[in-house]
Design an enzyme around this catalytic site. Structure first.
Site, PDB file in Angstrom:
ATOM      1  N   HIS A 128       0.865  -1.150  -0.041  1.00  0.00           N
ATOM      2  CA  HIS A 128       0.024   0.069   0.059  1.00  0.00           C
ATOM      3  C   HIS A 128       0.936   1.218  -0.056  1.00  0.00           C
ATOM      4  O   HIS A 128       1.804   1.265   0.813  1.00  0.00           O
ATOM      5  CB  HIS A 128      -0.836  -0.071   1.302  1.00  0.00           C
ATOM      6  CG  HIS A 128      -1.614   1.381   1.416  1.00  0.00           C
ATOM      7  ND1 HIS A 128      -2.370   1.797   0.076  1.00  0.00           N
ATOM      8  CD2 HIS A 128      -1.881   2.085   2.535  1.00  0.00           C
ATOM      9  CE1 HIS A 128      -2.773   2.953   0.737  1.00  0.00           C
ATOM     10  NE2 HIS A 128      -2.671   3.063   2.164  1.00  0.00           N
ATOM     11  N   HIS A 130       1.173   5.667  -0.858  1.00  0.00           N
ATOM     12  CA  HIS A 130       0.635   6.986  -0.648  1.00  0.00           C
ATOM     13  C   HIS A 130       1.354   7.970  -1.831  1.00  0.00           C
ATOM     14  O   HIS A 130       1.564   9.162  -1.721  1.00  0.00           O
ATOM     15  CB  HIS A 130       0.777   7.698   0.604  1.00  0.00           C
ATOM     16  CG  HIS A 130      -0.284   7.031   1.588  1.00  0.00           C
ATOM     17  ND1 HIS A 130      -0.506   7.828   2.896  1.00  0.00           N
ATOM     18  CD2 HIS A 130      -1.144   6.159   1.516  1.00  0.00           C
ATOM     19  CE1 HIS A 130      -1.209   7.247   3.496  1.00  0.00           C
ATOM     20  NE2 HIS A 130      -1.571   6.004   2.924  1.00  0.00           N
ATOM     21  N   GLU A 157       4.562   0.828 -23.469  1.00  0.00           N
ATOM     22  CA  GLU A 157       5.290  -0.496 -23.460  1.00  0.00           C
ATOM     23  C   GLU A 157       5.278  -0.995 -21.770  1.00  0.00           C
ATOM     24  O   GLU A 157       5.021  -2.056 -21.704  1.00  0.00           O
ATOM     25  CB  GLU A 157       6.634  -0.322 -23.721  1.00  0.00           C
ATOM     26  CG  GLU A 157       7.629  -1.181 -23.564  1.00  0.00           C
ATOM     27  CD  GLU A 157       7.551  -2.599 -24.683  1.00  0.00           C
ATOM     28  OE1 GLU A 157       7.997  -3.560 -24.437  1.00  0.00           O
ATOM     29  OE2 GLU A 157       6.809  -2.185 -25.733  1.00  0.00           O
ATOM     30  N   HIS A 213      -6.019   9.285  -2.125  1.00  0.00           N
ATOM     31  CA  HIS A 213      -5.359   8.289  -0.962  1.00  0.00           C
ATOM     32  C   HIS A 213      -4.034   7.655  -1.464  1.00  0.00           C
ATOM     33  O   HIS A 213      -2.987   7.962  -0.986  1.00  0.00           O
ATOM     34  CB  HIS A 213      -6.281   7.560  -0.445  1.00  0.00           C
ATOM     35  CG  HIS A 213      -5.847   6.591   0.835  1.00  0.00           C
ATOM     36  ND1 HIS A 213      -6.646   6.152   1.741  1.00  0.00           N
ATOM     37  CD2 HIS A 213      -4.764   6.149   0.929  1.00  0.00           C
ATOM     38  CE1 HIS A 213      -5.894   5.542   2.822  1.00  0.00           C
ATOM     39  NE2 HIS A 213      -4.735   5.556   2.149  1.00  0.00           N
TER      40      HIS A 213
END
Length: 255
Positions: A128, A130, A157, A213
């Site tokens: 995850h 940011h 590409e 986010h």
């Protein structure tokens, strides 16, 4: 975002694990999840992906899940700071999650149920970030195509670095890469339902953007999750620059 923990103080204070399972995060193998997660987080920090304690990384290794802690400076994480869970484990309620190692004074990742969602569909690593480029792309898609639209790009590409689906090979240069976008929520864990819906509607996806986010990316191995995240971030940055020049992202739409 959780208040930052002074991880250096935590490290100095030592650990007091209820289960005394320190052996789970002790290995001389650089590819062991307890070593790999801190190394990945250090790289992600230098790339601007986990600035200000944001973001997270988790790796599934057999019937164990290794997770970086929440609310800490990601570039300072050490193997002894890693949480370990039994897999499978309940997503809810949090009190039912099967932790077998909990470092003292550190908080389990708020991303945990989202990581578990990726692992439930066979992923072995979930990242995850940011990333600013991921955030900007969600804003551009909303402004140009509306809130229900996906990010779509073709004839570049780098899309060849993203799988078409489990066992379906990689995207081709002429394919259109589609990444679903979900709305942000005040609390990280509340993103889980949106992520589950996005995956159900797009079962071949290996990533989901979160508006304003960041992004969740997963892969069949830690290396694949990392390279896919790199490819996507490169594509997002390119898309922002293409938009400045008035260039279309998806040539297939203009034919």
């Amino acid at each position: 975002m959780p208040e930052a923990t002074n991880i250096q103080v935590v490290i100095a204070s030592g650990l007091d694990n209820e289960e005394n399972n320190d052996h789970l995060v002790q290995s001389s193998d650089p590819q062991h999840p307890a070593n790999l997660i801190p190394e990945m987080c250090r790289k992600f920090y230098t790339w601007g992906w986990v600035t200000g304690t944001g973001g997270g990384t988790s790796i599934r290794h057999g019937d164990h899940i290794f997770i970086a802690p929440s609310g800490v400076q990601k570039e300072l994480i050490q193997p002894e700071n890693i949480f370990v869970m039994q897999f499978p484990t309940p997503k809810y309620p949090p009190s039912e999650r099967k932790y077998i190692r909990k470092p003292k004074n550190l908080k389990p990742s708020d991303c945990t149920p989202l990581f578990l969602t990726a692992f439930e569909r066979g992923a072995m690593c979930c990242i995850h970030t940011h990333s600013q480029w991921a955030v900007l792309v969600t804003l551009l898609v909303e402004r140009i195509y509306g809130k229900e639209a996906h990010f779509e790009i073709s004839n570049i590409e780098q899309i060849k670095g993203i799988p078409k689906g489990k066992g379906k090979g990689m995207h081709n240069y002429h394919d259109t890469l589609r990444i679903p976008i979900i709305d942000n929520t005040p609390f990280e864990e509340d993103l889980t339902e949106g992520l589950e819906r996005a995956i159900a509607a797009n079962p071949d996806t290996y990533a989901v953007l979160v508006r304003r986010h960041g992004i969740y990316v997963w892969g069949d191995t830690p290396a694949k999750a990392k390279t896919q995240c790199e490819s996507l971030d490169w594509l997002f940055q390119l898309a922002v620059e293409m938009h400045k020049l008035g260039l279309p992202w998806d040539i297939n739409k203009t034919k």
